[in-house]
Write a protein that holds these residues in place. Structure first.
Motif, mmCIF file in Angstrom:
data_model
loop_
_atom_site.group_PDB
_atom_site.id
_atom_site.type_symbol
_atom_site.label_atom_id
_atom_site.label_comp_id
_atom_site.label_asym_id
_atom_site.label_seq_id
_atom_site.Cartn_x
_atom_site.Cartn_y
_atom_site.Cartn_z
ATOM 1 N N ARG A 94 -12.098 18.433 2.253
ATOM 2 C CA ARG A 94 -13.253 18.667 1.374
ATOM 3 C C ARG A 94 -13.397 20.146 1.045
ATOM 4 O O ARG A 94 -13.531 20.535 -0.097
ATOM 5 N N SER A 95 -13.384 20.977 2.083
ATOM 6 C CA SER A 95 -13.677 22.405 1.902
ATOM 7 C C SER A 95 -12.527 23.177 1.279
ATOM 8 O O SER A 95 -12.735 24.196 0.613
ATOM 9 N N ALA A 120 -13.053 21.273 -3.635
ATOM 10 C CA ALA A 120 -13.181 22.689 -3.983
ATOM 11 C C ALA A 120 -11.836 23.222 -4.449
ATOM 12 O O ALA A 120 -11.090 23.827 -3.677
ATOM 13 N N ALA A 121 -11.538 22.995 -5.728
ATOM 14 C CA ALA A 121 -10.200 23.324 -6.234
ATOM 15 C C ALA A 121 -9.958 24.829 -6.348
ATOM 16 O O ALA A 121 -8.825 25.256 -6.550
ATOM 17 N N ASP A 139 -18.522 16.556 -4.177
ATOM 18 C CA ASP A 139 -18.738 17.603 -3.164
ATOM 19 C C ASP A 139 -20.138 17.439 -2.547
ATOM 20 O O ASP A 139 -21.006 16.768 -3.118
ATOM 21 N N GLU A 140 -20.299 18.069 -1.395
ATOM 22 C CA GLU A 140 -21.556 17.923 -0.653
ATOM 23 C C GLU A 140 -22.036 19.276 -0.169
ATOM 24 O O GLU A 140 -21.214 20.143 0.128
ATOM 25 N N GLU A 141 -23.348 19.382 -0.031
ATOM 26 C CA GLU A 141 -23.910 20.545 0.664
ATOM 27 C C GLU A 141 -23.914 20.306 2.169
ATOM 28 O O GLU A 141 -23.872 21.232 2.960
ATOM 29 N N LEU A 294 -21.807 22.449 14.750
ATOM 30 C CA LEU A 294 -20.822 22.162 13.701
ATOM 31 C C LEU A 294 -20.957 23.121 12.529
ATOM 32 O O LEU A 294 -22.056 23.585 12.221
ATOM 33 N N ALA A 295 -19.833 23.361 11.863
ATOM 34 C CA ALA A 295 -19.826 24.141 10.622
ATOM 35 C C ALA A 295 -19.226 23.275 9.523
ATOM 36 O O ALA A 295 -18.534 22.294 9.807
ATOM 37 N N ARG A 296 -19.483 23.634 8.286
ATOM 38 C CA ARG A 296 -18.984 22.833 7.169
ATOM 39 C C ARG A 296 -17.450 22.848 7.121
ATOM 40 O O ARG A 296 -16.812 21.897 6.694
#
Ligand code: F1P
Length: 303
Positions: A94-95, A120-121, A139-141, A294-296
């Motif tokens: 994702r990130s 996140a291209a 995508d998500e916050e 946790l972190a993104r």
């Protein structure tokens, strides 16, 4: 009141948008530029990810083999063996910044075609992979992944011929249904799957751990009798994603637990688990948007 608070979290808002995201993924799977990046029939494929993305990789790998499209292995990005020969390697992130993913792509560069699916291209994964599929619309916050992960799985399964429409309809039904009191009151959860739903079971267990700090486990369904049954007892939920093996319900009841089998699509059941994770987090005084420790994205200092 508790559930009113839960509905306001960003995680809850994002998970509620999954049916629309899955339908969009179904359309995208037919687009020539996307389909051209995804594995062709007969290719030998490896799929890698970390955390939720690893579990989506497991689901896709089993689904691809079940659909007869070719041998497909799933690995945690840090554990992909060296020296295996593949026609294509897919990475899920994702990130687009996860260290182990970037290290893996660096190692593979020039040896095998690589494709990254990301939200996140514009991130390093796009430089590190040969091709990129951009799912920015999902995508998500939130730190805890819900819609990105299931949307990439919907895309990958749609490429195998599974229309995500019925699963999206089922998810809408689940989203409109209040959570059962026995789920909210549970002490422990064991998730079981077979084939492509083994990855979903792992993801369901991770969701309740990440968002709500719950004690959860996950196994292939036939493994339940080989040890995991020992922790089933009062206020244990044993949750089958997909078709339950014969006799399992009676064994769960005999062990003192509650069997949760549903006729809904397994992807929709995962949505129910996500809703439950948010609701239990609130009941425990936790903020699902700020999960503990946790972190993104996990970005390691590389020495
Ligand atoms: C994967 C991941 C998440 C997890 C945590 C750390 O990230 O492991 O699944 O919930 O937030 O990152 P990504 O590579 O898919 O961005």
């Amino acid at each position: 009141m508790q559930e009113d608070v839960a509905s306001e979290s960003r995680t809850q808002q994002e998970l509620a948008s999954q049916p629309a995201c899955w339908r969009r993924a179904g359309q995208l799977a037919g687009a020539a530029d996307v389909a051209g990046c995804l594995p062709a029939r007969g290719e030998r494929v490896a799929v890698a990810g970390c955390g939720t993305s690893w579990f989506m990789a497991q689901s896709y790998a089993a689904a691809r083999e079940e659909a007869g499209h070719g041998e497909t292995d799933a690995f945690a990005a840090s554990e992909m063996p060296r020296g295996r020969r593949y026609d294509r390697v897919l990475v899920l992130s994702r990130s687009g910044t996860t260290t182990e993913i970037l290290q893996l792509l660096g190692r593979l560069r020039g040896t095998v075609p690589t494709v990254a699916i990301t939200a996140a291209a514009g991130t390093p994964v796009a430089q590190a992979a040969d091709e990129v599929i951009d799912l920015g619309f999902a995508d998500e916050e939130s730190v805890v992944q819900t819609r990105f992960a299931t949307t990439e799985l919907a895309l990958l399964r749609a490429h195998l011929g599974h229309d995500p429409g019925p699963a999206a309809d089922a998810a809408e039904r689940v989203l409109a249904t209040p959570l059962a009191p026995e789920l909210l009151a549970a002490r422990q959860f064991t998730f079981l799957g077979t084939g492509w739903t083994c990855g979903l079971a792992n993801e369901a267990a991770l969701k309740l751990r990440e968002a709500a700090g719950m004690w959860t486990e996950a196994y292939p369904a036939m493994e339940y009798r080989h040890g995991p049954v020992a922790v089933t007892g009062e206020r244990s939920i044993v949750w089958l994603l997909g078709t339950p093996p014969d006799g399992l319900g009676a064994e769960i009841a005999a062990a003192g637990g509650t069997a949760w089998f549903s006729d809904e699509d397994p992807m929709a059941e995962l949505v129910r688990v996500q809703m439950l994770a948010v609701a239990i987090a609130h009941r425990r005084g936790l903020d699902p948007d700020r999960p503990r420790n946790l972190a993104r994205s996990v970005i390691l200092e590389v020495r």
